[in-house]
Design a protein around this motif. Structure first.
Motif, PDB file in Angstrom:
ATOM      1  N   MET A   1       0.828  -1.194   0.000  1.00 29.71           N
ATOM      2  CA  MET A   1       0.000   0.000   0.000  1.00 29.71           C
ATOM      3  C   MET A   1       0.871   1.256   0.000  1.00 29.71           C
ATOM      4  SD  MET A   1      -3.151   1.094   0.175  1.00 29.71           S
ATOM      5  CE  MET A   1      -4.096   2.469   0.703  1.00 29.71           C
ATOM      6  N   ALA A   2       1.857   1.301   0.875  1.00 33.70           N
ATOM      7  CA  ALA A   2       2.734   2.472   0.977  1.00 33.70           C
ATOM      8  C   ALA A   2       3.515   2.662  -0.317  1.00 33.70           C
ATOM      9  CB  ALA A   2       3.679   2.324   2.160  1.00 33.70           C
ATOM     10  N   ASP A   3       3.848   1.528  -0.962  1.00 32.03           N
ATOM     11  CA  ASP A   3       4.585   1.604  -2.230  1.00 32.03           C
ATOM     12  C   ASP A   3       3.736   2.293  -3.302  1.00 32.03           C
ATOM     13  OD1 ASP A   3       6.858   1.035  -3.850  1.00 32.03           O
ATOM     14  OD2 ASP A   3       5.711  -0.590  -4.790  1.00 32.03           O
ATOM     15  N   ASN A   4       2.427   1.988  -3.335  1.00 30.17           N
ATOM     16  CA  ASN A   4       1.535   2.616  -4.305  1.00 30.17           C
ATOM     17  C   ASN A   4       1.402   4.112  -4.050  1.00 30.17           C
ATOM     18  OD1 ASN A   4       1.053   0.243  -5.678  1.00 30.17           O
ATOM     19  ND2 ASN A   4      -0.794  -0.245  -4.530  1.00 30.17           N
ATOM     20  N   VAL A   5       1.357   4.497  -2.783  1.00 25.74           N
ATOM     21  CA  VAL A   5       1.252   5.922  -2.436  1.00 25.74           C
ATOM     22  C   VAL A   5       2.517   6.644  -2.884  1.00 25.74           C
ATOM     23  CG1 VAL A   5       1.091   7.561  -0.525  1.00 25.74           C
ATOM     24  CG2 VAL A   5      -0.334   5.509  -0.535  1.00 25.74           C
ATOM     25  N   GLN A   6       3.670   6.028  -2.653  1.00 29.58           N
ATOM     26  CA  GLN A   6       4.935   6.635  -3.057  1.00 29.58           C
ATOM     27  C   GLN A   6       5.019   6.747  -4.580  1.00 29.58           C
ATOM     28  OE1 GLN A   6       8.432   4.552  -1.787  1.00 29.58           O
ATOM     29  NE2 GLN A   6       9.813   6.195  -2.399  1.00 29.58           N
ATOM     30  N   LYS A   7       4.580   5.709  -5.300  1.00 35.23           N
ATOM     31  CA  LYS A   7       4.587   5.753  -6.766  1.00 35.23           C
ATOM     32  C   LYS A   7       3.659   6.849  -7.279  1.00 35.23           C
ATOM     33  CE  LYS A   7       5.797   0.962  -7.775  1.00 35.23           C
ATOM     34  NZ  LYS A   7       5.345  -0.308  -8.359  1.00 35.23           N
ATOM     35  N   SER A   8       2.501   6.995  -6.640  1.00 34.83           N
ATOM     36  CA  SER A   8       1.565   8.056  -7.032  1.00 34.83           C
ATOM     37  C   SER A   8       2.178   9.426  -6.798  1.00 34.83           C
ATOM     38  CB  SER A   8       0.251   7.938  -6.263  1.00 34.83           C
ATOM     39  OG  SER A   8      -0.405   6.732  -6.570  1.00 34.83           O
ATOM     40  N   GLY A   9       2.828   9.591  -5.659  1.00 38.39           N
ATOM     41  CA  GLY A   9       3.490  10.858  -5.358  1.00 38.39           C
ATOM     42  C   GLY A   9       4.573  11.181  -6.363  1.00 38.39           C
ATOM     43  N   ASN A  10       5.377  10.181  -6.739  1.00 36.06           N
ATOM     44  CA  ASN A  10       6.423  10.376  -7.745  1.00 36.06           C
ATOM     45  C   ASN A  10       5.813  10.743  -9.101  1.00 36.06           C
ATOM     46  OD1 ASN A  10       8.499   9.855  -5.959  1.00 36.06           O
ATOM     47  ND2 ASN A  10       8.657   7.693  -6.521  1.00 36.06           N
ATOM     48  N   PHE A  11       4.727  10.082  -9.431  1.00 32.28           N
ATOM     49  CA  PHE A  11       4.063  10.358 -10.708  1.00 32.28           C
ATOM     50  C   PHE A  11       3.619  11.818 -10.784  1.00 32.28           C
ATOM     51  CE2 PHE A  11       0.041  10.792 -13.006  1.00 32.28           C
ATOM     52  CZ  PHE A  11       0.462  10.460 -14.290  1.00 32.28           C
ATOM     53  N   PHE A  12       2.909  12.283  -9.752  1.00 33.73           N
ATOM     54  CA  PHE A  12       2.404  13.653  -9.773  1.00 33.73           C
ATOM     55  C   PHE A  12       3.535  14.670  -9.687  1.00 33.73           C
ATOM     56  CE2 PHE A  12      -1.579  11.477  -8.557  1.00 33.73           C
ATOM     57  CZ  PHE A  12      -2.348  11.940  -9.610  1.00 33.73           C
ATOM     58  N   SER A  13       4.592  14.326  -9.003  1.00 38.89           N
ATOM     59  CA  SER A  13       5.769  15.200  -8.952  1.00 38.89           C
ATOM     60  C   SER A  13       6.361  15.353 -10.356  1.00 38.89           C
ATOM     61  CB  SER A  13       6.801  14.616  -7.998  1.00 38.89           C
ATOM     62  OG  SER A  13       7.989  15.359  -8.035  1.00 38.89           O
ATOM     63  N   ASN A  14       6.454  14.244 -11.079  1.00 38.04           N
ATOM     64  CA  ASN A  14       6.972  14.289 -12.453  1.00 38.04           C
ATOM     65  C   ASN A  14       6.031  15.056 -13.383  1.00 38.04           C
ATOM     66  OD1 ASN A  14       9.327  12.882 -11.888  1.00 38.04           O
ATOM     67  ND2 ASN A  14       8.358  10.893 -12.274  1.00 38.04           N
ATOM     68  N   VAL A  15       4.732  14.936 -13.144  1.00 41.00           N
ATOM     69  CA  VAL A  15       3.763  15.673 -13.957  1.00 41.00           C
ATOM     70  C   VAL A  15       3.972  17.175 -13.782  1.00 41.00           C
ATOM     71  CG1 VAL A  15       1.316  16.245 -14.204  1.00 41.00           C
ATOM     72  CG2 VAL A  15       2.017  13.860 -14.054  1.00 41.00           C
ATOM     73  N   VAL A  16       4.144  17.622 -12.557  1.00 43.99           N
ATOM     74  CA  VAL A  16       4.355  19.045 -12.280  1.00 43.99           C
ATOM     75  C   VAL A  16       5.644  19.522 -12.951  1.00 43.99           C
ATOM     76  CG1 VAL A  16       4.846  20.722 -10.453  1.00 43.99           C
ATOM     77  CG2 VAL A  16       3.020  19.044 -10.151  1.00 43.99           C
ATOM     78  N   LYS A  17       6.710  18.730 -12.874  1.00 46.17           N
ATOM     79  CA  LYS A  17       7.979  19.102 -13.510  1.00 46.17           C
ATOM     80  C   LYS A  17       7.806  19.257 -15.018  1.00 46.17           C
ATOM     81  CE  LYS A  17      10.984  16.840 -10.167  1.00 46.17           C
ATOM     82  NZ  LYS A  17      11.888  15.698  -9.933  1.00 46.17           N
ATOM     83  N   GLU A  18       7.103  18.322 -15.640  1.00 49.99           N
ATOM     84  CA  GLU A  18       6.902  18.385 -17.090  1.00 49.99           C
ATOM     85  C   GLU A  18       6.041  19.580 -17.486  1.00 49.99           C
ATOM     86  OE1 GLU A  18       8.180  16.654 -19.679  1.00 49.99           O
ATOM     87  OE2 GLU A  18       9.479  15.680 -18.216  1.00 49.99           O
ATOM     88  N   LEU A  19       5.011  19.876 -16.698  1.00 49.49           N
ATOM     89  CA  LEU A  19       4.143  21.011 -17.019  1.00 49.49           C
ATOM     90  C   LEU A  19       4.897  22.330 -16.941  1.00 49.49           C
ATOM     91  CD1 LEU A  19       0.767  20.041 -15.324  1.00 49.49           C
ATOM     92  CD2 LEU A  19       1.255  20.220 -17.758  1.00 49.49           C
ATOM     93  N   LYS A  20       5.905  22.419 -16.085  1.00 46.56           N
ATOM     94  CA  LYS A  20       6.715  23.629 -16.009  1.00 46.56           C
ATOM     95  C   LYS A  20       7.593  23.791 -17.244  1.00 46.56           C
ATOM     96  CE  LYS A  20       6.827  23.965 -10.992  1.00 46.56           C
ATOM     97  NZ  LYS A  20       7.638  23.881  -9.773  1.00 46.56           N
TER      98      LYS A  20
END
Length: 64
Positions: free
Chosen positions: A1-20
């Motif tokens: 479960m914690a692994d999925n939360v961390q993967k989701s956090g990494n995903f959204f972090s990468n999305v923000v970086k790309e949008l910039k």
């Protein structure tokens, strides 16, 4: 479960970086693109509507 939360956090972090890094269109470009799309949609709609009416008329005429 914690692994999925961390993967989701990494995903959204990468999305923000790309949008910039995205090169967003200026207002004038966006307006021009929008007008082009609207006119294209209207033209294609009218074209296929007329073709449909013409073919319907031809079929009705042939099979009367």
């Amino acid at each position: 479960m914690a692994d999925n939360v961390q993967k989701s956090g990494n995903f959204f972090s990468n999305v923000v970086k790309e949008l910039k890094r995205v090169s967003w269109p200026k207002r004038k470009e966006l307006t021009r693109y929008t007008i082009t799309v609207v006119f294209t949609v209207v033209f294609v709609t009218l074209f296929f509507g007329l073709v449909d009416q013409g073919l319907s008329w031809m079929i009705d005429t042939l099979f009367e």
